[in-house]
Design an enzyme around this catalytic site. Structure first.
Site, PDB file in Angstrom:
ATOM      1  N   ASP A  13       6.995   5.602   3.858  1.00  0.00           N
ATOM      2  CA  ASP A  13       5.973   5.366   4.814  1.00  0.00           C
ATOM      3  C   ASP A  13       6.432   5.983   6.046  1.00  0.00           C
ATOM      4  O   ASP A  13       7.577   6.637   6.147  1.00  0.00           O
ATOM      5  CB  ASP A  13       5.860   3.723   5.160  1.00  0.00           C
ATOM      6  CG  ASP A  13       7.120   2.779   5.050  1.00  0.00           C
ATOM      7  OD1 ASP A  13       8.297   3.659   5.154  1.00  0.00           O
ATOM      8  OD2 ASP A  13       7.032   1.801   4.970  1.00  0.00           O
ATOM      9  N   ASN A  38       7.945 -10.718   6.246  1.00  0.00           N
ATOM     10  CA  ASN A  38       6.764 -11.090   5.611  1.00  0.00           C
ATOM     11  C   ASN A  38       6.419 -10.916   4.182  1.00  0.00           C
ATOM     12  O   ASN A  38       5.165 -11.154   3.545  1.00  0.00           O
ATOM     13  CB  ASN A  38       5.551 -10.968   6.550  1.00  0.00           C
ATOM     14  CG  ASN A  38       5.437  -9.300   6.631  1.00  0.00           C
ATOM     15  OD1 ASN A  38       6.020  -8.806   5.833  1.00  0.00           O
ATOM     16  ND2 ASN A  38       4.457  -8.997   7.535  1.00  0.00           N
ATOM     17  N   HIS A  82       6.454  -7.837   3.043  1.00  0.00           N
ATOM     18  CA  HIS A  82       5.935  -6.586   2.866  1.00  0.00           C
ATOM     19  C   HIS A  82       7.140  -5.335   1.900  1.00  0.00           C
ATOM     20  O   HIS A  82       8.095  -5.657   2.010  1.00  0.00           O
ATOM     21  CB  HIS A  82       5.291  -6.098   4.220  1.00  0.00           C
ATOM     22  CG  HIS A  82       6.423  -5.540   4.862  1.00  0.00           C
ATOM     23  ND1 HIS A  82       6.217  -5.506   6.398  1.00  0.00           N
ATOM     24  CD2 HIS A  82       7.598  -4.648   4.871  1.00  0.00           C
ATOM     25  CE1 HIS A  82       7.135  -4.829   6.973  1.00  0.00           C
ATOM     26  NE2 HIS A  82       7.934  -4.350   5.990  1.00  0.00           N
ATOM     27  N   GLU A 134       1.392  -4.559   4.024  1.00  0.00           N
ATOM     28  CA  GLU A 134       1.385  -5.990   4.525  1.00  0.00           C
ATOM     29  C   GLU A 134       0.670  -7.072   3.655  1.00  0.00           C
ATOM     30  O   GLU A 134      -0.086  -6.767   3.051  1.00  0.00           O
ATOM     31  CB  GLU A 134       0.802  -5.785   5.994  1.00  0.00           C
ATOM     32  CG  GLU A 134       1.477  -4.746   6.890  1.00  0.00           C
ATOM     33  CD  GLU A 134       2.588  -5.570   7.672  1.00  0.00           C
ATOM     34  OE1 GLU A 134       3.418  -6.066   6.978  1.00  0.00           O
ATOM     35  OE2 GLU A 134       2.668  -5.225   8.854  1.00  0.00           O
TER      36      GLU A 134
HETATM   37  C1  GLP Z   1      10.496  -1.341   7.353  1.00  0.00           C
HETATM   38  C2  GLP Z   1       9.873  -0.745   6.322  1.00  0.00           C
HETATM   39  C3  GLP Z   1      10.151  -1.313   4.958  1.00  0.00           C
HETATM   40  C4  GLP Z   1      11.335  -2.008   4.899  1.00  0.00           C
HETATM   41  C5  GLP Z   1      11.436  -3.081   6.282  1.00  0.00           C
HETATM   42  C6  GLP Z   1      12.758  -3.939   6.194  1.00  0.00           C
HETATM   43  O1  GLP Z   1       9.236  -2.450   7.804  1.00  0.00           O
HETATM   44  N1  GLP Z   1       8.573   0.027   6.287  1.00  0.00           N
HETATM   45  O2  GLP Z   1      10.243  -0.326   4.043  1.00  0.00           O
HETATM   46  O3  GLP Z   1      11.745  -2.735   3.816  1.00  0.00           O
HETATM   47  O4  GLP Z   1      11.412  -2.233   7.357  1.00  0.00           O
HETATM   48  O5  GLP Z   1      13.722  -3.433   7.128  1.00  0.00           O
HETATM   49  P1  GLP Z   1      14.984  -3.776   7.494  1.00  0.00           P
HETATM   50  O6  GLP Z   1      16.054  -3.315   6.334  1.00  0.00           O
HETATM   51  O7  GLP Z   1      15.552  -3.350   8.863  1.00  0.00           O
HETATM   52  O8  GLP Z   1      14.890  -5.471   7.477  1.00  0.00           O
END
Ligand code: GLP
Length: 233
Positions: free
Chosen positions: A77, A147, A149, A154
């Site tokens: 993404d 959440n 995702h 989402e």
């Molecule tokens: C972002 C990315 C996700 C990732 C998430 C978790 O939202 N789009 O792909 O899994 O962050 O991030 P963290 O590892 O900082 O909790």
């Protein structure tokens, strides 16, 4: 509650983050070798977030062993729209800092959705086409949002969704940014695009992810928890 298909190999719990990253590195190495033997260049979906930072450090520390120069890399993404003012917060910048700047021999293919495009729909189609051109995803390495995702799919996301522009939810913006969020939208691989990957690894660390992990594993598959769709993979 459907854990029927869950073998001990599918869900692994570690005493420490360090144990997780080491086990993950070994697992990834095996998976890469399996793909290379086909023979094929491993096509890998890569995630961002804090959870991935130590992993990128380890992968680049052992880049020869993992044949990183053979990888086709597709990021899951990217925020949208990227401008000169917010570019340092892009996943493009993140990937350069944590991965690409540490890679000695360039990867075979580096593809990150272009957050500066004026035509996100075409950009998303092109992105999907490129994944197909190199034979589809072999491995997806995913993190987990608080959440539930995956990528930026989402809660509420359609299981048939493909790469597209999405609006980010309040809890995601709060988890990812301090203060006023610089983005409210992103482009993300869809649930269906991710599920096409032959092998999927999800990593979740810490208390803040506990509820999401529990729902993803133990609840019946539901749009409320996008990661629960992985139960069918
Ligand atoms: C972002 C990315 C996700 C990732 C998430 C978790 O939202 N789009 O792909 O899994 O962050 O991030 P963290 O590892 O900082 O909790």
């Amino acid at each position: 509650m459907s854990l029927k298909k869950t073998s001990p190999h599918r869900i692994r719990v570690f005493e420490s983050a360090n144990d997780l990253y080491h086990a993950l590195l070994d697992h990834l190495e095996q998976q890469i070798h399996t793909v290379l033997k086909k023979p094929k260049n491993p096509t890998i979906a890569l995630a961002t977030g804090n959870t991935m930072i130590p992993l990128y450090r380890m992968i680049t520390d052992y880049q020869d062993r993992l044949h990183v120069d053979q990888w086709n890399c597709f990021n899951l993404d990217e925020y949208y729209p990227i401008t000169d003012a917010n570019a340092t917060l892009s996943f493009y910048a993140y990937m350069n800092t944590h991965f690409y700047s540490r890679v000695q021999k360039p990867v075979k293919l580096k593809r990150i959705l272009n957050g500066r495009t004026e035509d996100p729909a075409t950009e998303c189609l092109e992105f999907e086409k490129q994944i197909q051109e190199v034979g589809g995803l072999d491995i997806a390495i995913l993190g987990l949002g608080q959440n539930g995702h995956i990528g930026f799919n989402e809660p509420g996301s359609d299981p048939d969704s493909r790469t597209r522009l999405v609006t980010l939810q309040e809890d995601t913006l709060m988890a990812n940014f301090k203060g006023i969020p610089p983005f409210t939208q992103a482009m993300t691989m869809g649930i269906d695009s991710i599920l096409e990957s032959r092998h999927i690894i999800v990593i979740a660390l810490g208390k803040s992810k506990a509820a999401a992990v529990h729902s993803a594993i133990k609840e019946t598959v539901t749009r409320r928890v996008p990661a629960s769709f992985l139960q069918d993979h």
